[in-house]
Design a protein around this motif. Structure first.
Motif, PDB file in Angstrom:
ATOM      1  N   GLY A  16       0.600  -1.332  -0.004  1.00  0.00           N
ATOM      2  CA  GLY A  16      -0.050   0.039  -0.092  1.00  0.00           C
ATOM      3  C   GLY A  16       0.796   1.114  -0.134  1.00  0.00           C
ATOM      4  N   GLY A  17       1.912   1.306   0.899  1.00  0.00           N
ATOM      5  CA  GLY A  17       3.006   2.602   0.731  1.00  0.00           C
ATOM      6  C   GLY A  17       3.564   2.524  -0.511  1.00  0.00           C
ATOM      7  N   ASP A  18       3.830   1.433  -1.462  1.00  0.00           N
ATOM      8  CA  ASP A  18       4.502   1.558  -2.488  1.00  0.00           C
ATOM      9  C   ASP A  18       3.481   2.255  -3.547  1.00  0.00           C
ATOM     10  OD1 ASP A  18       6.819   0.244  -1.668  1.00  0.00           O
ATOM     11  OD2 ASP A  18       5.789  -1.745  -2.019  1.00  0.00           O
ATOM     12  N   ALA A  19       2.258   2.096  -3.752  1.00  0.00           N
ATOM     13  CA  ALA A  19       1.285   2.338  -4.420  1.00  0.00           C
ATOM     14  C   ALA A  19       1.229   3.921  -4.241  1.00  0.00           C
ATOM     15  CB  ALA A  19      -0.045   1.608  -4.113  1.00  0.00           C
ATOM     16  N   LYS A  20       1.034   4.352  -2.866  1.00  0.00           N
ATOM     17  CA  LYS A  20       0.898   5.660  -2.595  1.00  0.00           C
ATOM     18  C   LYS A  20       2.071   6.664  -2.965  1.00  0.00           C
ATOM     19  CE  LYS A  20      -0.739   4.344   1.238  1.00  0.00           C
ATOM     20  NZ  LYS A  20      -1.264   4.373   2.913  1.00  0.00           N
ATOM     21  N   LEU A  21       3.213   6.008  -2.742  1.00  0.00           N
ATOM     22  CA  LEU A  21       4.632   6.719  -2.934  1.00  0.00           C
ATOM     23  C   LEU A  21       4.758   6.711  -4.408  1.00  0.00           C
ATOM     24  CD1 LEU A  21       7.058   7.967  -1.754  1.00  0.00           C
ATOM     25  CD2 LEU A  21       8.099   5.742  -2.164  1.00  0.00           C
ATOM     26  N   TYR A  22       4.367   5.793  -5.378  1.00  0.00           N
ATOM     27  CA  TYR A  22       4.709   5.840  -6.853  1.00  0.00           C
ATOM     28  C   TYR A  22       3.458   6.835  -7.241  1.00  0.00           C
ATOM     29  CZ  TYR A  22       5.207   4.628 -11.538  1.00  0.00           C
ATOM     30  OH  TYR A  22       5.470   4.752 -13.013  1.00  0.00           O
ATOM     31  N   ALA A  23       2.291   6.670  -6.782  1.00  0.00           N
ATOM     32  CA  ALA A  23       1.420   8.033  -7.126  1.00  0.00           C
ATOM     33  C   ALA A  23       1.875   9.426  -7.049  1.00  0.00           C
ATOM     34  CB  ALA A  23      -0.101   7.425  -6.904  1.00  0.00           C
ATOM     35  N   ALA A  24       2.179   9.436  -5.938  1.00  0.00           N
ATOM     36  CA  ALA A  24       2.864  11.168  -5.555  1.00  0.00           C
ATOM     37  C   ALA A  24       3.870  11.145  -6.377  1.00  0.00           C
ATOM     38  CB  ALA A  24       3.302  10.799  -3.971  1.00  0.00           C
ATOM     39  N   CYS A  25       4.864  10.248  -6.523  1.00  0.00           N
ATOM     40  CA  CYS A  25       5.916  10.425  -7.421  1.00  0.00           C
ATOM     41  C   CYS A  25       5.522  10.801  -8.998  1.00  0.00           C
ATOM     42  CB  CYS A  25       6.960   9.232  -7.446  1.00  0.00           C
ATOM     43  SG  CYS A  25       8.450   9.670  -8.090  1.00  0.00           S
ATOM     44  N   ALA A  26       4.561  10.196  -9.203  1.00  0.00           N
ATOM     45  CA  ALA A  26       3.920  10.198 -10.449  1.00  0.00           C
ATOM     46  C   ALA A  26       3.453  11.662 -10.829  1.00  0.00           C
ATOM     47  CB  ALA A  26       2.904   9.075 -10.810  1.00  0.00           C
ATOM     48  N   LEU A  27       2.900  11.963  -9.619  1.00  0.00           N
ATOM     49  CA  LEU A  27       2.227  13.627  -9.767  1.00  0.00           C
ATOM     50  C   LEU A  27       3.220  14.674 -10.538  1.00  0.00           C
ATOM     51  CD1 LEU A  27       0.002  15.483  -9.250  1.00  0.00           C
ATOM     52  CD2 LEU A  27       0.654  15.733  -6.916  1.00  0.00           C
TER      53      LEU A  27
END
Length: 163
Positions: free
Chosen positions: A80-91
């Motif tokens: 779950g943390g990976d998903a949120k971190l990748y999405a924040a990075c993708a922004l």
């Protein structure tokens, strides 16, 4: 005068490094880190950081990355943390830069998996360093892969490739 570009880049890199260190040590990425990365994007946008596309292209990349990450989390392939971190990075990257971020992150993840596999093979052949030959079994290392390291590497490399 403060160089807004350098400051935003530095803070982005520092947040990704903290996330990677946390994932390596605890196999957990605190929710605060992706939240701060999103907040830094908003502040950077308001202060004139030269992002590569219109806000909606960055937002679309964020939403797409979050949805895919949630799906991967649902099937147990991603934390779950990976998903949120990748999405924040993708922004931080326009949708036109999505392939670059995904490729560098995936390549970094492949290196981590390869190193982990080699360590497991070496341990099975040579045993654990410092352990008595027939002594008590040592605590096993966690079976998860700290993918936050790959996300951090992908984000940092992509940041300096794009900006």
């Amino acid at each position: 005068m403060i160089d807004i570009i350098a400051l935003c880049q530095l803070l982005f890199v520092l947040l990704l490094l903290v996330a990677a260190a946390s994932d390596l040590r605890y196999r957990r990425i605190p929710n605060l880190i992706p939240a701060l990365i999103v907040l830094l994007f908003i502040v950077g946008w308001l202060l004139g950081f030269p992002f590569t596309g219109p806000w909606w292209a960055h937002g679309f990349h964020f939403v797409a990355a979050l949805l895919v990450g949630m799906l991967l989390f649902r099937f147990g392939w991603f934390g779950g943390g990976d998903a949120k971190l990748y999405a924040a990075c993708a922004l931080w990257f326009s949708f036109s830069d999505a392939l670059l971020l995904m490729f560098v992150t995936t390549a970094s993840g492949a290196v981590i998996v390869l190193v982990r596999a080699l360590a497991i093979v070496a341990r099975s052949i040579f045993g654990s360093p410092g352990a008595p030959p027939d002594g008590p079994r040592q605590k096993r290392a966690p079976r998860t892969i700290p993918y936050g390291i790959a996300i951090a590497a992908g984000g940092i490399a992509s940041l300096y490739s794009v900006y």
